[in-house]
Design an enzyme around this catalytic site. Structure first.
Site, PDB file in Angstrom:
ATOM      1  CG  ASN A 169      -0.222   0.025   2.527  1.00  0.00           C
ATOM      2  OD1 ASN A 169       1.003   0.032   2.563  1.00  0.00           O
ATOM      3  ND2 ASN A 169      -0.967   0.012   3.623  1.00  0.00           N
ATOM      4  CG  LEU A 170       2.996   2.153  -2.644  1.00  0.00           C
ATOM      5  CD1 LEU A 170       2.957   3.075  -3.861  1.00  0.00           C
ATOM      6  CD2 LEU A 170       4.163   1.181  -2.724  1.00  0.00           C
ATOM      7  CB  ILE A 203      -3.553  -6.746   3.248  1.00  0.00           C
ATOM      8  CG1 ILE A 203      -2.759  -6.211   4.437  1.00  0.00           C
ATOM      9  CG2 ILE A 203      -2.644  -7.070   2.069  1.00  0.00           C
ATOM     10  CD1 ILE A 203      -1.837  -7.250   5.053  1.00  0.00           C
ATOM     11  CB  THR A 254       9.639  -9.339  15.923  1.00  0.00           C
ATOM     12  OG1 THR A 254      10.690  -8.840  16.761  1.00  0.00           O
ATOM     13  CG2 THR A 254       8.324  -9.186  16.668  1.00  0.00           C
ATOM     14  CB  SER A 300       6.701  -1.767  21.560  1.00  0.00           C
ATOM     15  OG  SER A 300       6.629  -2.543  20.365  1.00  0.00           O
ATOM     16  CE1 TYR A 327       6.266  -4.797  14.365  1.00  0.00           C
ATOM     17  CE2 TYR A 327       7.997  -4.749  16.016  1.00  0.00           C
ATOM     18  CZ  TYR A 327       7.495  -5.234  14.826  1.00  0.00           C
ATOM     19  OH  TYR A 327       8.201  -6.153  14.107  1.00  0.00           O
ATOM     20  CG  HIS A 328       8.098  -5.775  19.885  1.00  0.00           C
ATOM     21  ND1 HIS A 328       8.566  -4.510  20.150  1.00  0.00           N
ATOM     22  CD2 HIS A 328       9.066  -6.357  19.130  1.00  0.00           C
ATOM     23  CE1 HIS A 328       9.765  -4.349  19.608  1.00  0.00           C
ATOM     24  NE2 HIS A 328      10.093  -5.449  18.969  1.00  0.00           N
ATOM     25  CE  LYS A 378       5.778  -7.989  12.864  1.00  0.00           C
ATOM     26  NZ  LYS A 378       5.656  -8.351  11.442  1.00  0.00           N
ATOM     27  CG  ASN A 415      21.015  -0.948   9.007  1.00  0.00           C
ATOM     28  OD1 ASN A 415      22.065  -1.555   8.794  1.00  0.00           O
ATOM     29  ND2 ASN A 415      19.853  -1.291   8.464  1.00  0.00           N
ATOM     30  NE  ARG A 416      18.756   3.687  16.102  1.00  0.00           N
ATOM     31  CZ  ARG A 416      19.094   3.554  17.382  1.00  0.00           C
ATOM     32  NH1 ARG A 416      19.704   4.530  18.020  1.00  0.00           N
ATOM     33  NH2 ARG A 416      18.805   2.435  18.044  1.00  0.00           N
ATOM     34  CB  THR A 455      21.546   7.267  19.817  1.00  0.00           C
ATOM     35  OG1 THR A 455      21.234   6.494  18.657  1.00  0.00           O
ATOM     36  CG2 THR A 455      21.751   8.705  19.387  1.00  0.00           C
ATOM     37  CB  VAL A 456      24.302   3.302  23.558  1.00  0.00           C
ATOM     38  CG1 VAL A 456      24.023   2.183  24.559  1.00  0.00           C
ATOM     39  CG2 VAL A 456      25.247   2.827  22.463  1.00  0.00           C
ATOM     40  CD  GLU A 496      15.251  -1.644  25.794  1.00  0.00           C
ATOM     41  OE1 GLU A 496      14.597  -2.287  24.960  1.00  0.00           O
ATOM     42  OE2 GLU A 496      16.226  -0.930  25.493  1.00  0.00           O
TER      43      GLU A 496
END
Lengths: 383, 383
Positions: free
Chosen positions: B32-33, B75, B144, B179, B181-182, B185, B240-241, B253-254, B328
């Site tokens: 759905n971009l 979807i 995840t 979270s 989000y988690h 899942k 990556n960050r 940023t830890v 956490e």
């Protein structure tokens, strides 16, 4: 102490609201009256002729002098929810306000999606309202024993100590729910647990068994206070359904072999459990789980008990083993713990012949209202 | 073999779609971009200048002669979903099509509700489409490792054998997601497990670790095929960050002490894992769970590795221990199993100095595109 009963127009909610009011709590009811609307849409109805929520509350006030404030609206609408919270300022939030039928959630995709979105979003909204403006309030949330499924080990109350490869931890009890409705309750439990952890919210998750019975001290006070009693294939639960079937001479609808063992309790214990949970709130940050039931029965045994009780009243009760519309084990281990509410002082009403007699007589009184078309299960888990 | 990649315009999805196409699968992308839209709304952007999905697919065709069909839509709209399924007739359904950022889900109530409804309803719709019309297809679903949280015992792959009061059962591994989000899942995993049980659906749930890296064999073939690379506080993931921060001279940023241990894998292993899961489908009715990662690192150790790799390239990299925006544990046991994908033939790319050098150089190439305003975390779990 102010207690807001969300879903207070429903079977457990109405009985609880009156009980708490009777015990001196300042009670408000919040309800979207969706259950009456779903009955209309499915063409089903409670066996008992229930009054409108407004009439019920007025009658309660006339009889007892106790006021119950009413908020009619939907908790998936946050704006409505937070305004009601601000007006009433609840200290205990009793949350029955969910779609509670497993068959309803299995009708089709739309009903599955509706059930999960409705239940999950409503509960998320309550959690955010608590976090934002009522951080010291206590959420008392109706879960279900069906969250656990039928594991081959003893079912503990919410958590289990696991020893594995030489290490130990106390972890959430694994969940194996058996319908999209039961799944929605599992989702709620995970969401609430997380909110307690990160925001310090107080919550008690009551994993309730199947409730039976109809009269409580309060709902029995007047015809206008009468509670709903469902017997149809979508909302009717075992035992209540069996008693009504027995009263009208319909064979008892046992699904499959009837070896399914489930947890049960009398509605008089439901209202007392709610009172105990409210009077003894969870600590800040605590996600407390109680298994709310008093006895375990197999469906087959329940049917036999209703058959016997019927015989003493001169009813000839047949038992019909239907093809099971659900996907579930019909022969399994089931042993669940329920000591936490007993420790708080619950004095159980055990299922007795007298209760069965009274339920059968009650069903007999209203049997003229039965719609025979609505008795058999129409929703299949497989299709 | 026809593979539909839902979410095929995203970081893992795009790399997977090209890899499967390259390996001879008949691939379609459904997306759905939304990710591009969320970037716009948050005012963030990928470090790398990604082409439109239409240009990407055209370029792939020009380079390889392989066609990738495109379905642009959502979807959570079942009508759109089932029409796309009917047109493409997928044998494997690779499902990356969810809101995948923990901080995004924690922005506020609206984002929490959106994340859970979007993810849960999308997956429910896929399950119903499979049941109704594609009962033999295989769902390969991105889960995840964050579903497990950080239990004090070893993390198994989806299930754990529990011995309790003298009895045993193999049960779903307890989940403690961190979270909303988690949590979404975890809800998906429970829903899919149930669908497998009642409808005989085939599904593989891939509990993936944190993915790092940007180049795969396919996305490295052409500038127009370049993959997205996120560094912002909402969508940027560890490593990556850190590499991008190192390249632009921003302290790493830890969060907190950095003792949080997590599971990681190279994006080249992500695409290979997807291929292995598809090529070895789950049995009918099987809900199979793989832990998809290759190594475990603490955040502190990752930062130190990036610091060292930076030094060899002449970069002076500082490490900044920020107040942890998340709730956490920063010091905990963490030992997760990951043998199932290795048994299927995964040959891991382990994190090496050369990968770090290459990521740092890659970040350096595009550092002119960095928006310094977007680097620090702005979303707090507590407020």
């Amino acid at each position: 102490m102010k207690a807001l009963v969300i879903g207070g127009d429903g079977y457990c909610g109405w009985a609880t609201a009156l009980h708490l009011s009777n015990k001196g709590y300042d009670v408000a009811i919040l309800d979207n009256l969706a259950r009456r609307h779903w009955d209309d849409k499915l063409g089903v109805n409670t066996l008992t002729p229930i009054a409108s929520i407004q009439k019920r509350i007025n009658r309660w006030y006339e009889l007892t002098g106790k006021k119950i404030e009413l908020f009619v609206g939907d908790i998936t609408n946050y704006d409505f929810l937070i305004k009601a919270f601000r007006k009433f300022e609840p200290e205990s939030i009793v949350h029955f306000g969910e779609q509670r039928s497993a068959p309803y959630s299995m009708i089709d995709r739309e009903h599955a999606v509706f059930t999960q979105v409705n239940n999950v979003v409503g509960t998320l909204n309550i959690l955010y309202a608590m976090k934002e403006e009522f951080p010291d309030s206590h959420l008392v949330k109706l879960g279900t024993m069906g969250e656990y499924g039928t594991p081959n080990i003893d079912i503990e109350e919410g958590y289990i100590e696991i020893e594995h490869n030489g290490r130990k931890d106390i972890l959430p009890y694994p969940k194996q729910p058996g319908s999209f409705y039961h799944l929605s309750k599992v989702h709620d439990s995970h969401n609430i647990h997380f909110a307690c952890k990160i925001w310090g919210i107080r919550a008690t998750d009551l994993n309730q068994g199947v409730v039976y019975g109809v009269l409580t001290e309060e709902t029995g006070m007047d015809e206008l206070l009468i509670n709903r009693l469902d017997y149809d294939g979508v909302f009717g639960t075992a035992l209540n359904r069996f008693c009504i079937q027995a009263a009208i001479g319909h064979p008892l609808t046992v699904y499959g072999k009837g070896g399914q063992t489930r947890a049960f309790l009398d509605i008089r214990d439901t209202v007392r459990c709610m009172e105990l949970a409210i009077a003894n709130p969870a600590e800040a940050g605590q996600f407390r789980v109680f298994n709310q039931f008093t006895e375990l029965f197999s469906i087959k045994d329940l049917a036999t008990m209703v058959q016997k009780a019927g015989a003493t009243l001169g009813l000839k009760v047949e038992i019909n083993n239907l093809e099971n519309p659900r996907v579930e084990l019909e022969d399994h281990y089931f042993n669940a713990k329920n000591t936490k509410l007993l420790d708080l002082g619950l004095q159980p009403h055990y299922l007795s012949d007298s209760l069965l007699d009274s339920l059968l007589n009650f069903a007999n009184k209203y049997k003229g209202r039965v719609d025979m078309e609505q008795i058999l299960p129409k929703v299949s888990w497989r299709r």
